[in-house]
Design a protein around this motif. Structure first.
Motif, PDB file in Angstrom:
ATOM      1  N   MET A   1       0.835  -1.192   0.000  1.00 53.13           N
ATOM      2  CA  MET A   1       0.000   0.000   0.000  1.00 53.13           C
ATOM      3  C   MET A   1       0.871   1.243   0.000  1.00 53.13           C
ATOM      4  SD  MET A   1      -3.184   0.784   2.394  1.00 53.13           S
ATOM      5  CE  MET A   1      -3.805   2.393   2.775  1.00 53.13           C
TER       6      MET A   1
ATOM      7  N   PHE B   1       0.704   5.006   1.179  1.00 53.86           N
ATOM      8  CA  PHE B   1      -0.153   5.739   2.104  1.00 53.86           C
ATOM      9  C   PHE B   1      -0.364   7.177   1.669  1.00 53.86           C
ATOM     10  CE2 PHE B   1      -0.705   2.879   5.714  1.00 53.86           C
ATOM     11  CZ  PHE B   1       0.141   1.864   5.318  1.00 53.86           C
TER      12      PHE B   1
ATOM     13  N   SER C   1      -0.336   9.748   3.505  1.00 53.25           N
ATOM     14  CA  SER C   1       0.665  10.622   4.112  1.00 53.25           C
ATOM     15  C   SER C   1       2.078  10.178   3.741  1.00 53.25           C
ATOM     16  CB  SER C   1       0.507  10.574   5.629  1.00 53.25           C
ATOM     17  OG  SER C   1       0.674   9.240   6.078  1.00 53.25           O
TER      18      SER C   1
ATOM     19  N   ALA D   1       3.975   8.096   4.735  1.00 52.49           N
ATOM     20  CA  ALA D   1       4.481   7.252   5.824  1.00 52.49           C
ATOM     21  C   ALA D   1       5.901   6.772   5.592  1.00 52.49           C
ATOM     22  CB  ALA D   1       3.552   6.054   6.047  1.00 52.49           C
ATOM     23  N   LEU D   2       6.771   7.673   5.151  1.00 49.81           N
ATOM     24  CA  LEU D   2       8.181   7.295   4.994  1.00 49.81           C
ATOM     25  C   LEU D   2       8.821   7.242   6.376  1.00 49.81           C
ATOM     26  CD1 LEU D   2       9.092   9.538   1.941  1.00 49.81           C
ATOM     27  CD2 LEU D   2       8.497   7.116   1.954  1.00 49.81           C
ATOM     28  N   PHE D   3       9.714   6.270   6.575  1.00 44.79           N
ATOM     29  CA  PHE D   3      10.351   6.143   7.885  1.00 44.79           C
ATOM     30  C   PHE D   3      11.354   7.278   8.057  1.00 44.79           C
ATOM     31  CE2 PHE D   3       9.633   1.545   6.615  1.00 44.79           C
ATOM     32  CZ  PHE D   3       8.356   1.540   7.148  1.00 44.79           C
ATOM     33  N   PRO D   4      11.131   8.163   9.031  1.00 46.86           N
ATOM     34  CA  PRO D   4      11.934   9.390   9.110  1.00 46.86           C
ATOM     35  C   PRO D   4      13.392   9.137   9.463  1.00 46.86           C
ATOM     36  CG  PRO D   4      10.465   9.218  10.998  1.00 46.86           C
ATOM     37  CD  PRO D   4      10.094   8.113  10.071  1.00 46.86           C
ATOM     38  N   HIS D   5      13.674   8.002  10.111  1.00 44.37           N
ATOM     39  CA  HIS D   5      15.041   7.762  10.565  1.00 44.37           C
ATOM     40  C   HIS D   5      15.842   6.935   9.573  1.00 44.37           C
ATOM     41  CE1 HIS D   5      12.450   4.512  11.739  1.00 44.37           C
ATOM     42  NE2 HIS D   5      13.477   3.745  12.033  1.00 44.37           N
ATOM     43  N   MET D   6      15.292   6.709   8.383  1.00 43.56           N
ATOM     44  CA  MET D   6      16.020   5.915   7.395  1.00 43.56           C
ATOM     45  C   MET D   6      16.223   6.734   6.124  1.00 43.56           C
ATOM     46  SD  MET D   6      14.205   2.212   7.499  1.00 43.56           S
ATOM     47  CE  MET D   6      13.719   1.457   9.028  1.00 43.56           C
TER      48      MET D   6
ATOM     49  N   PHE E   1      13.437  -1.651   2.888  1.00 45.42           N
ATOM     50  CA  PHE E   1      12.843  -2.208   4.112  1.00 45.42           C
ATOM     51  C   PHE E   1      12.030  -3.481   3.865  1.00 45.42           C
ATOM     52  CE2 PHE E   1       9.699  -2.593   7.494  1.00 45.42           C
ATOM     53  CZ  PHE E   1      10.484  -2.429   8.611  1.00 45.42           C
ATOM     54  N   GLY E   2      11.137  -3.407   2.886  1.00 41.36           N
ATOM     55  CA  GLY E   2      10.278  -4.555   2.606  1.00 41.36           C
ATOM     56  C   GLY E   2      11.079  -5.750   2.112  1.00 41.36           C
TER      57      GLY E   2
ATOM     58  N   HIS F   1      13.034  13.977   5.312  1.00 47.55           N
ATOM     59  CA  HIS F   1      12.765  15.401   5.549  1.00 47.55           C
ATOM     60  C   HIS F   1      13.586  16.309   4.645  1.00 47.55           C
ATOM     61  CE1 HIS F   1      16.365  15.045   8.096  1.00 47.55           C
ATOM     62  NE2 HIS F   1      16.504  16.325   7.868  1.00 47.55           N
TER      63      HIS F   1
ATOM     64  N   ARG G   1       9.080  12.887  -2.201  1.00 48.74           N
ATOM     65  CA  ARG G   1       8.636  11.948  -1.176  1.00 48.74           C
ATOM     66  C   ARG G   1       7.607  10.987  -1.742  1.00 48.74           C
ATOM     67  NH1 ARG G   1       7.539  15.855   3.919  1.00 48.74           N
ATOM     68  NH2 ARG G   1       9.477  16.955   3.551  1.00 48.74           N
TER      69      ARG G   1
ATOM     70  N   ARG H   1       8.899   2.430  -2.727  1.00 49.24           N
ATOM     71  CA  ARG H   1       8.922   1.505  -1.599  1.00 49.24           C
ATOM     72  C   ARG H   1       7.783   0.496  -1.697  1.00 49.24           C
ATOM     73  NH1 ARG H   1       8.061   3.756   4.391  1.00 49.24           N
ATOM     74  NH2 ARG H   1       5.924   3.794   3.647  1.00 49.24           N
ATOM     75  N   ALA H   2       6.613   0.983  -2.108  1.00 46.64           N
ATOM     76  CA  ALA H   2       5.467   0.090  -2.204  1.00 46.64           C
ATOM     77  C   ALA H   2       5.613  -0.889  -3.368  1.00 46.64           C
ATOM     78  CB  ALA H   2       4.188   0.909  -2.358  1.00 46.64           C
TER      79      ALA H   2
ATOM     80  N   SER I   1       0.470   5.592  10.748  1.00 50.29           N
ATOM     81  CA  SER I   1       0.635   4.914   9.462  1.00 50.29           C
ATOM     82  C   SER I   1       2.081   4.460   9.228  1.00 50.29           C
ATOM     83  CB  SER I   1       0.158   5.805   8.316  1.00 50.29           C
ATOM     84  OG  SER I   1       0.879   6.995   8.285  1.00 50.29           O
ATOM     85  N   LEU I   2       3.034   5.006  10.011  1.00 48.75           N
ATOM     86  CA  LEU I   2       4.412   4.515   9.879  1.00 48.75           C
ATOM     87  C   LEU I   2       4.480   3.044  10.253  1.00 48.75           C
ATOM     88  CD1 LEU I   2       6.412   7.457  11.455  1.00 48.75           C
ATOM     89  CD2 LEU I   2       6.262   6.830   9.051  1.00 48.75           C
TER      90      LEU I   2
ATOM     91  N   ASP J   1       2.761  -3.545   6.507  1.00 47.05           N
ATOM     92  CA  ASP J   1       2.368  -3.785   5.127  1.00 47.05           C
ATOM     93  C   ASP J   1       3.541  -4.301   4.296  1.00 47.05           C
ATOM     94  OD1 ASP J   1       0.344  -3.371   2.993  1.00 47.05           O
ATOM     95  OD2 ASP J   1       1.878  -2.027   2.224  1.00 47.05           O
ATOM     96  N   LEU J   2       4.743  -3.850   4.672  1.00 50.09           N
ATOM     97  CA  LEU J   2       5.929  -4.276   3.920  1.00 50.09           C
ATOM     98  C   LEU J   2       6.453  -5.616   4.426  1.00 50.09           C
ATOM     99  CD1 LEU J   2       7.613  -0.796   3.634  1.00 50.09           C
ATOM    100  CD2 LEU J   2       6.756  -2.159   1.748  1.00 50.09           C
TER     101      LEU J   2
ATOM    102  N   ASP K   1      10.671  18.218   9.132  1.00 50.80           N
ATOM    103  CA  ASP K   1      11.412  18.925   8.085  1.00 50.80           C
ATOM    104  C   ASP K   1      12.383  19.941   8.603  1.00 50.80           C
ATOM    105  OD1 ASP K   1       8.332  19.448   6.356  1.00 50.80           O
ATOM    106  OD2 ASP K   1       9.142  17.737   7.394  1.00 50.80           O
TER     107      ASP K   1
END
Ligand SMILES: Nc1ncnc2c1ncn2[C@@H]1O[C@H](COP(=O)(O)OP(=O)(O)OP(=O)(O)O)[C@@H](O)[C@H]1O
Ligand SMILES: [Mg+2]
Lengths: 378, 269
Positions: free
Chosen positions: A97, A99, A101, A103-108, A116-117, A150, A157, A164-165, B165-166, B172-173, B269
């Motif tokens: 899916m 998303f 928003s 929903a990207l992982f902010p720390h990666m 990731f998947g 960010h 993004r 990613r999906a 959703s994170l 989901d992954l 950001d």
């Protein structure tokens, strides 16, 4: 032809095609007393670009979340490739899916997000790196591989989220308003890219949108939703030309509706007494209709033709032009009939400066063919 | 530059003087040559060296640090679990009550917490034989009970602001829930865990009342030593000790602040 469309519309997509990629069987989801999704049944076939379209709060996201496995249906079943997955956890479904928003992982980093998947399924390092590279090339984000989310713009993004999906090569990709955050220009460009990518990878796309234009340009079929129910499922063209209800007709494009009662059927045409228009109107429809039954005739503004003085035509109405909106490529006219009802019609602006353009308060006669309009009983 | 009102400036200075005056005078007097705390007898660092020879104080300091560290670590784990349950468990009956109850130790008078824990430990020992006597273990347990409440509050607010959703995206992954927690949730709430740990550590280092209730003859924490020695008269040695504590705490707080600020900035950001 109208007769067929209610019952056989689902199967009509790719006649005789293989079994559906996704089958949604009488799925209902309630939150307390609200029916977010109400007895929805849909078949979605492999390789489709399927849209869930509807106004805010009609249950699109909820339906999508049930497909992804984040919500469990209150009743009904969901089958993927014929296998019941209603109770299967999200991490075990061959579905990914994208998303709303992102929903990207902010720390990666971007690359780690995409990988990731693949890591979860234990893909070997070298193969993984190759796939990540491929994905970044596909959505053109190679220069940003080492950046954190960010440090990217909204459009970038969105590409990362898509990559990613797609990275796991899912059989089915769900997209929840993927273009919602983009400006109009970028959005239109991305729509075509999405369609291109979908065709190239042959993945089934199910996309949620409340933008009818977006659904029209991209989809192979659209499911129009209303208060948790599916109102109509059809390819964009059919949905536009042959809406089955007033709701569907109004939701997509603009439409003129004439309320009336059936007088009689003549072959495959229905004659309709319409008091609003002060005329008898004809519409092509071969369904059996009893005389005296209320019926609504729907005609799109661009199907209406202007009659030259002295010319005769079917569904002929005369009125006075009250409003003109010049949109560049076309102009929209509002015609006021003697009874006060307004009818919208468009004329394309073929000449830069027409010799005798229509003006305010001019009396004109319009007409449309019985087979260019539709009869709505709902 | 905008002109600042002199009144405002003097109020500000007064406020800071009020806050930091006592601490600064304490630090200054820790370098006092004279044994009399209120008489300046020249600059000297001898009290610091004397401190190093004071086994009672050093022992108490070491005990306090051990208790504080264990307390902070356990409180972070328990507090995080509690916060997860409160934020993630969805709606259930009695949720609001539970949420208020978790924060109760923050508003409950220390005397009551100390007394009730003492009674608990005594009756537990009678019934089960554990904890044997009172000392380091009982102080640590007592500190965990109230530190946990603070950690829960800090972590809960961070979790509540985290985009749900994170985690869904990770599921989901193909990541299993445990993996999602360690790979996604934990790194994102890490600054809150660090802040919670420091908070719990400081609270424990700081506590006199509860520790006095549940401590036994063998276990004297730093605040207890300071308090009892001050009753015999303030010695410059205690000033030196306090100065060291103030410096360490300031450095820790500054480091934590910087860490959280940087993380925060990176994430929005
Ligand atoms: N977790 C939930 N708890 C309670 N009600 C919910 C929940 N999720 C959705 N709903 C309700 O279900 C209905 C459908 O919501 P849903 O999010 O599916 O709408 P949507 O079609 O995606 O709308 P939008 O276009 O605004 O995103 C709404 O009335 C919403 O209030
Ligand atoms: Mg939605």
């Amino acid at each position: 032809m109208n007769q067929a469309r209610n019952t056989a519309s689902d199967a009509s997509w790719q006649a005789g095609s293989a079994e559906p990629a996704i089958r949604i069987e009488n799925v209902t989801k309630t939150f307390g007393k609200t029916y977010a999704v109400d007895d929805v049944s849909l078949d979605i076939y492999p390789g489709e670009f399927f849209s869930l379209l509807g106004p805010s709060g009609c249950g699109k996201t909820t339906l999508l979340r049930m497909l992804a496995g984040f919500e469990t249906p209150s009743s009904g079943r969901i089958l993927i490739d014929g296998k019941d997955v209603t109770q299967v956890a999200p991490y075990e479904r061959p579905i990914n899916m994208m998303f709303q928003s992102y929903a990207l992982f902010p720390h990666m980093t971007v690359a780690d997000n995409i990988a990731f998947g693949l890591k979860q399924e234990g893909m070997p390092r070298s193969e993984r790196d190759k796939r990540v590279q491929e994905m970044m090339e596909l959505v053109q984000i190679v220069p940003f591989a080492e950046r954190k989310p960010h440090q990217l713009s909204g459009g970038q993004r969105q590409r990362v989220a898509l990559a990613r999906a797609l990275a796991k090569h899912p059989r089915i990709l769900l997209l929840d308003e993927p273009l919602g955050a983009l400006d109009k220009k970028l959005r239109e460009k991305t729509q075509f890219e999405l369609v291109n990518i979908q065709e190239r990878l042959g993945i089934t796309f199910i996309i949620v949108t409340h933008d009818q234009e977006e659904a029209m340009t991209m989809s192979s079929r659209i499911a129009l939703m209303r208060d948790g129910r599916v109102e109509q499922v059809d390819p964009p063209r059919r949905l536009y030309e042959f809406p089955i209800s007033r709701y569907a007709a109004n939701f997509i494009g603009s439409v003129n509706l004439f309320e009336g009662v059936v007088i009689e059927q003549q072959g495959d045409e229905v004659l309709l007494q319409c008091d609003e228009a002060g005329a008898v109107l004809r519409v092509r429809d071969s369904r059996k209709m009893a005389s005296g039954m209320p019926l609504c005739l729907a005609v799109r503004p661009e199907k209406i033709r202007l009659l030259a003085p002295g010319e005769e035509g079917p569904n002929q109405l005369t009125g006075v032009i009250r409003e003109i909106a010049y949109l560049g490529d076309v102009s929209i006219y509002h015609l006021e009939l003697p009874g006060g009802k307004r009818v919208q019609f468009t004329q394309s602006n073929v000449q830069a400066l027409a010799e005798q353009p229509l003006t305010w308060d001019q009396t004109v006669t319009i007409s449309w063919r019985p087979d260019s309009c539709g009869a709505l009983s709902e | 530059m905008t002109r600042r009102s002199p009144l405002l400036l003097s109020v500000l200075l007064f406020g800071y003087a009020f806050l930091y005056g006592p601490i600064i005078s304490l630090m200054v007097y820790s370098f006092n040559e004279s044994r009399l705390v209120t008489v300046w007898g020249g600059f000297s660092t001898k009290w610091y060296f004397e401190l190093l020879d004071n086994d009672q104080i050093l022992g108490a300091a070491w005990l306090s640090i051990k208790i504080a560290a264990v307390n902070a670590s356990v409180a972070v784990v328990l507090g995080t679990l509690a916060a997860m349950a409160l934020v993630r468990y969805g709606r259930f009956r009695g949720r609001a009550t539970l949420e208020t109850m978790v924060t109760a130790p923050m508003v409950m008078p220390d005397v009551i917490i100390g007394l009730s824990l003492l009674l608990l430990f005594v009756s537990m020992e009678r019934l089960t034989g554990w904890p044997q006597g009172r000392g380091q273990t009982t102080i640590t347990l007592a500190h965990i009970t109230f530190s946990m409440a603070y950690v829960t509050v800090v972590v809960r607010s961070r979790l509540a602001h985290m985009d749900r959703s994170l985690e869904e995206a990770a599921l989901d992954l193909g990541a299993r829930p445990m993996k999602v927690f360690f790979a996604i949730t934990l790194p994102i709430i890490a600054p809150a865990l660090a802040a919670g740990w420091l908070l719990a550590f400081t609270l424990s280092m700081d506590d006199l009342v509860i520790a006095s209730f549940v401590s036994g003859p063998g276990a004297t924490t730093l605040p207890m030593v300071v308090y009892s020695s001050v009753r015999l008269g303030v010695s410059p040695e205690i000033n030196a000790l306090a100065t060291i504590i103030v410096v360490i705490v300031s450095l820790a707080v500054a480091a934590a602040g910087l860490l959280m600020y940087r993380q925060e900035k990176r994430q929005q950001d």
